[in-house]
Design an enzyme around this catalytic site. Sequence first.
Site, mmCIF file in Angstrom:
data_model
loop_
_atom_site.group_PDB
_atom_site.id
_atom_site.type_symbol
_atom_site.label_atom_id
_atom_site.label_comp_id
_atom_site.label_asym_id
_atom_site.label_seq_id
_atom_site.Cartn_x
_atom_site.Cartn_y
_atom_site.Cartn_z
ATOM 1 N N PRO A 91 53.267 19.057 27.608
ATOM 2 C CG PRO A 91 52.148 19.468 25.603
ATOM 3 C CD PRO A 91 51.955 18.962 26.983
ATOM 4 C CD GLU A 118 42.184 18.156 24.166
ATOM 5 O OE1 GLU A 118 43.029 17.745 25.012
ATOM 6 O OE2 GLU A 118 41.344 17.430 23.636
ATOM 7 N NE ARG A 156 66.548 0.924 31.608
ATOM 8 C CZ ARG A 156 66.928 -0.224 31.063
ATOM 9 N NH1 ARG A 156 66.047 -1.132 30.758
ATOM 10 N NH2 ARG A 156 68.185 -0.450 30.816
ATOM 11 C CG ASP A 171 71.251 0.582 29.292
ATOM 12 O OD1 ASP A 171 71.806 -0.418 28.797
ATOM 13 O OD2 ASP A 171 70.215 0.553 29.961
HETATM 14 CL CL1 6GU Z 1 54.144 14.884 28.673
HETATM 15 N N1 6GU Z 1 52.185 15.341 26.999
HETATM 16 C C1 6GU Z 1 51.691 15.660 25.800
HETATM 17 N N2 6GU Z 1 50.373 15.742 25.643
HETATM 18 N N3 6GU Z 1 52.452 15.883 24.749
HETATM 19 C C2 6GU Z 1 53.757 15.794 24.914
HETATM 20 C C3 6GU Z 1 54.347 15.470 26.134
HETATM 21 C C4 6GU Z 1 53.516 15.260 27.175
HETATM 22 N N4 6GU Z 1 55.680 15.470 25.993
HETATM 23 C C5 6GU Z 1 55.894 15.762 24.715
HETATM 24 N N5 6GU Z 1 54.753 15.980 24.063
#
Ligand code: 6GU
Length: 250
Positions: A91, A118, A156, A171
Amino acid sequence: MRIDILTLFPKMFTDFSSTGIFQRAIENKLVELNIYNIRDYTHDKHHIVDDYPYGGGAGMVMKPEPIFEAVESIMQPEENSKKVPVILTTPRGRLFSQEIAKELAQNERLIIICGHYEGVDERIHRNLATDEISIGDYVLSGGEPAAMVIVDAVTRLIPGVLGSEESAKDDSHSAGLLEYPQYTRPAVFRDWEVPEILLSGNHGEIAKWRREQSVLRTAERRPELLNRADLNKKEIEMVKEKYENLFKEE
Ligand code: 6GU
């Protein structure tokens, strides 16, 4: 393109790789997808892949050794291993987009490490990953769905993966605009009619209508995309006009 995925949950990828465009892409040797279980690169009796965080705190942290060993061993036969992007899904990574998909599609190989929220040991971020990607501002319990999103969007774009009838060029997002509305038969369904223009056979007018719909839909739903979209003067006028009208009605 060869894509190697390192995960604690390899089973999550079985249906993914044996369905739809992947199955065909893999059969046609356009894509090679290898799934590696990080646990297989441990040497202790209990195959431990995580541990408590130094300094305390909630949750577990993925240990560095098995992940380093997995990446190093799958890079082994490759002379140009320095050129292979090692992507960590996390994230805190850069936000994934069609632009990044296009960039990644240029590579002959990709390695994707599925992180867990975590966290993974910081030495993986600093000394192993060459790129960190997040798919959006929300928290997933693991990077596996993110890896699937990345692999889908990237493969793709590989020439030959999509048949011509599935062409990617119209798209949503490919021109920085959302896609225009699509209809199929029947022409009237429960009193809802297909726009007449689409039945007209006039391809020039249809293309114009679709472009207009894309611009208007983008203005309505994702106005921030318009700044980077390639709009001509008339289209900018049209957006302004429609927006003024919308405001007047309210
Ligand atoms: Cl790549 N991993 C995790 N654990 N949560 C996320 C993410 C990735 N992208 C958005 N939320």
